[in-house]
Write an enzyme that holds these catalytic residues in place. Structure first.
Site, short mmCIF file in Angstrom:
data_model
loop_
_atom_site.label_atom_id
_atom_site.label_comp_id
_atom_site.label_asym_id
_atom_site.label_seq_id
_atom_site.Cartn_x
_atom_site.Cartn_y
_atom_site.Cartn_z
N TYR A 173 3.92 -1.00 6.44
CA TYR A 173 3.88 -2.26 7.18
C TYR A 173 4.63 -3.35 6.46
CZ TYR A 173 0.70 0.26 10.10
OH TYR A 173 0.16 1.20 10.93
N HIS A 199 -4.34 9.34 6.91
CA HIS A 199 -3.70 10.03 8.04
C HIS A 199 -2.38 10.68 7.61
CE1 HIS A 199 -1.74 5.96 9.32
NE2 HIS A 199 -0.89 6.64 8.59
N HIS A 200 -1.94 10.37 6.39
CA HIS A 200 -0.77 11.08 5.85
C HIS A 200 -1.17 12.43 5.26
CE1 HIS A 200 1.94 7.54 6.14
NE2 HIS A 200 0.82 6.88 5.99
#
Lengths: 538, 295
Positions: A258, A303-304
């Site tokens: 981000y 989530h990686h």
């Protein structure tokens, strides 16, 4: 609050007589340092891009064609490190350096000397990193994520770790400077909720940088000690766990994602209102959406790692938390479209790139949603689908926004207009070839082609050839960009007006073009109707 | 204090940033070259590391000297002062996050990786097929992992030197605060006494820490190589020790600056910044004492 600035005890008359070395190497001027950042970033964009050309050339046909597998792995690793830390991040810092003081009416960055140090660390850090390619043992080849134990097997671990430390120090100092500038240097009347969205996006990004770059430093320090000082953080025999590295790394890595997109959101939120000739739709919602995305970035890192063997509860938590991010991101996309709705739009080059950003970034967002689903991700993990996803958000997202920002503000920087014809040539070539390059990679990934492999099954041959052709032509299209920049800086005869764009609002358009070396030495009087987002309803 | 200007001071140019970038590069390039050298190979790495490190010290001296001079001449108005305060605050926040990475590693290995190796949760099969002999525990029994790397070791008892060090650091936070209040009240002698006392306490802490390390290596066989217990112990306490060292040096420099009359009742940001930093290392120590030594 003080409203004026001085630049030396001898005052300004001596000031413009700096020689070349003093002006560029010993600089304390936010505009010159911003230019240094941007030029450095462009150079790194082409170095990282040349690595990508090697990758696409090797993948043009199945079988080993051009390079050895180890060198291929060095190329994928270095391409990522150079593009992330050398091209995208410094470009945003350069844009922030140039524009934030102009946008908030400040005489310069809050800590001008440290600003120069933040920049000058970078050439040395990348010299250190790129030098590993010429070392006897070769450069890093375990991927930019540096997962142990693989990354510990290359000879150059210490060089890479220290290069990352230097980049981290540079980013942290740059971020501290940006926060201090935004919170302490605004002109009177420039309330927080009157700031341009670009400034807001940088304020939040800077917070993310200070929060996570030290965590990356910690992670790579553990790699260093595991390799050279006999520690066992990532060694199961000593009670450690290689997956620990992945947790620490991605605690940095997801906010980092981000860091590379929030300033892009800010840029797009400046450009679309200008060329739609309407104030941005839902200013406050835009600011809060950025803040929500930043908050969520801290609770989605695993989530990686869905395929690494996490406990079920963790997979469910991280899946739902990740999907939540679609909500504030959806708000942003909706508001950009709503800003264009009913506007009297024109399509100069910055606007073309901005509109392409909205559409193509959204495609990257949707493939991100697919990857967020644990059961689906077991299939997609480590395939070209992931490669396609993050290139849609980083190339047609971050890079397109940087290019859009360059076209948007370069008349203010140089005092000249760029060539609109060649700008549009650059745009149409980029937008066509980037899709030829990356869209087929979705199909390759769904069909099961793994990432970071120099050879592949002949079944994948056609799409790879198409993707490589797109890659070469997308790379070549960026040479047009360089031509446009060189023309604009040195040869363009067309003078830019102060306002440059008919619909442009905000303090940066009230200073002459090119912007004088020192602006807002005396703080400007802020008129709400002059600000892009001045009238915010409570 | 010189004459006050109500303008935001921006120096026109400075050699220190580029000097800093060069010496930082020399330091890490030397260190990398040294670490990557083949055993027995005599490279230039060590020399470069030393040159770079001395260069860093020189750079800090020069950079801070010019900042102190500008401050003494009164170039810094209250707005510049706020920028410095924000800079220091956010720098300390970044340090907190750096320690956070290592605390996170400690919690992870204690809560997850070591119990999993012992067969808990989804580590059942790993345990059964790879390490069926391993009875997972933290501390002396199993903290160095299923292969017992580094051999059997003893842990440092928390209620001896570590407790003493806790008391030392807590009292040093009190003394530095007393010194701060004395500075605000203009009692220079009291400032010097209590600030000097703080420096001595910092040095005392470091002495105890060094003693504890020596004892751990010689008598307890607790080393950096003692599996994941050893590395979390030494990396956490070691990085904290480095910060105490830096803090003590900074306090000593502030003591000299008080002696030189650099600070007034109102303007003493240098003092405050170092005091904040000192409180920060103090708080980190409380975390260490709790999670590394006691629990």
């Amino acid at each position: 609050m003080a409203h004026a600035a001085t630049h030396d005890e001898h005052h300004d008359e001596h000031h413009e007589h700096l020689n070349f070395f003093q002006r560029w190497v010993m600089s304390t001027n936010h505009k010159d340092i911003g230019t240094l950042y941007l030029v450095f970033s462009l150079l790194m964009f082409f170095i990282g891009g040349s690595f990508a050309m090697v990758i696409r050339a090797e993948l043009f046909k199945p079988g080993l064609q051009l390079v050895q597998p180890y060198f291929f792995n060095e190329m994928t690793t270095m391409h990522a490190l150079v593009m992330i830390f050398g091209a995208v991040m410094p470009a945003f810092v350069g844009l922030g350096n140039w524009m934030i003081p102009l946008m908030v009416g400040a005489p310069d960055m809050a800590l001008p000397r440290m600003n120069n140090l933040s920049f000058w660390i970078l050439p040395f850090a990348f010299a250190l990193l790129l030098s590993t390619l010429f070392l006897p043992g070769g450069g890093p080849a375990g991927g930019w994520t540096m997962y142990p134990p693989l990354s510990l097997q290359s000879a150059s671990t210490a060089y890479v770790v220290f290069a990352v430390h230097l980049m981290g120090i540079s980013s942290i100092m740059g971020a501290i400077n940006i926060i201090a500038t935004i919170l302490n240097m605004r002109a009177p009347g420039m309330d927080l909720l009157k700031m341009p969205v670009f400034v807001w996006s940088w304020l939040i990004t800077a917070f993310l940088l200070i929060a996570v770059m030290p965590v990356l430093a910690g992670a790579v320090t553990m790699l260093l000690t595991d390799k050279y000082f006999n520690t066992h953080f990532f060694d199961a025999a000593g009670g450690g766990d290689p997956v620990l590295f992945q947790h620490v790394f991605w605690f940095f890595g997801h906010p980092e994602v981000y860091i590379m997109i929030l300033p892009a959101f800010g840029i797009i939120s400046e450009i679309i209102p200008t060329f739609a000739r309407k104030p941005i739709f839902g200013y406050k919602a835009m600011v809060f959406a950025i803040a929500s995305i930043a908050f969520l970035s801290f609770i989605v890192w695993a989530h990686h790692m869905f395929a690494v063997g996490l406990p079920l509860g963790a997979e469910i938590f991280f899946m739902y938390a990740t999907m939540l991010i679609a909500v504030p991101t959806g708000v942003k996309v909706f508001n950009w479209v709503a800003t264009m709705w009913g506007g009297s739009m024109t399509f100069e080059t910055p606007m073309l790139f901005a509109v392409a950003f909205v559409i193509l970034f959204t495609i990257g967002g949707f493939s991100g949603l697919m990857l967020a689903l644990v059961p689906a991700d077991f299939q997609y993990h480590d395939t070209y689908f992931v490669v396609a996803h993050f290139h849609y958000v980083l190339v047609t997202g971050a890079i397109f926004a940087i290019i859009a920002a360059t076209y948007y503000w370069i008349p203010k920087w140089t005092g000249h207009m760029y060539s609109e014809f060649w700008g549009k040539m650059h745009f149409w070539n980029s937008v066509v070839w980037v899709n030829v390059l990356f869209f087929p990679q979705h199909f390759l990934g769904l069909a099961g082609m793994p990432r970071r492999i120099p050879d592949y099954n002949v079944a994948f041959a056609n799409f790879n050839m198409i993707s490589s052709i797109g890659g070469f032509l997308f790379g070549a299209s960026q040479l047009i960009f360089v031509g446009v920049l060189i023309h604009c800086v040195w040869f363009s005869k067309k003078k830019a007006t102060d306002r440059v764009w008919e619909g442009a609002k905000g303090l940066e358009w009230t200073v002459p073009s090119p912007a004088p070396h020192h602006t807002f030495s005396i703080a400007p009087v802020v008129h709400d109707e002059e600000l892009a987002h001045g009238h915010v309803e409570d | 204090m010189g004459q006050q200007h109500d303008i935001y001071y921006v120096p026109s140019k400075s050699q220190w940033p580029i000097v800093a970038a060069v010496v930082m590069f020399l330091t890490v390039f030397g260190a990398a070259h040294w670490l990557d050298a083949e055993p027995g190979e005599s490279g230039f790495g060590k020399t470069l590391l030393l040159v770079g490190f001395v260069g860093i010290l020189g750079m800090f001296f020069g950079w801070f000297r010019s900042v102190i001079r500008e401050s003494m001449r009164g170039y810094y108005n209250s707005q510049v002062d706020r920028s410095f305060r924000m800079g220091m605050m956010w720098f300390i926040f970044s340090e907190v996050m750096f320690f956070g990475a290592f605390f996170g590693a400690l919690f992870y290995v204690r809560m997850f990786s070591v119990p999993w190796l012992g067969g808990e949760g989804h580590g059942v099969l790993t345990h059964q097929y790879l390490w069926s002999e391993y009875a997972a525990s933290w501390g002396a029994g199993g903290g160095n992992g299923p292969a017992h790397v580094g051999g059997a070791f003893q842990t440092v008892a928390p209620w001896g030197l570590p407790l003493l060090n806790t008391l030392i650091l807590l009292s040093s936070s009190v003394t530095v605060t007393i010194a701060h209040h004395a500075l605000q009240a203009g009692h220079r002698g009291k400032v010097l006494a209590f600030l000097g006392f703080t420096v001595l306490l910092g040095a005392g802490f470091l002495f105890c820490q060094a003693h504890e390390y020596a004892e751990a290596y010689k008598e307890l066989n607790l080393t950096l190589g003692s599996g994941v217990y050893g590395c979390t112990f030494f990396m956490l306490t070691g990085f904290h020790g480095m910060h105490v060292t830096l803090g003590t040096i900074m306090l000593a420099i502030i003591w000299l600056r008080v002696l030189a009359g650099h600070f007034s009742k109102e303007h003493h940001f240098g003092f405050e910044a170092v005091a904040w930093y000192w409180h920060f290392v103090d708080v980190v120590w409380l975390g260490l004492f709790m999670f590394v030594y006691i629990l």
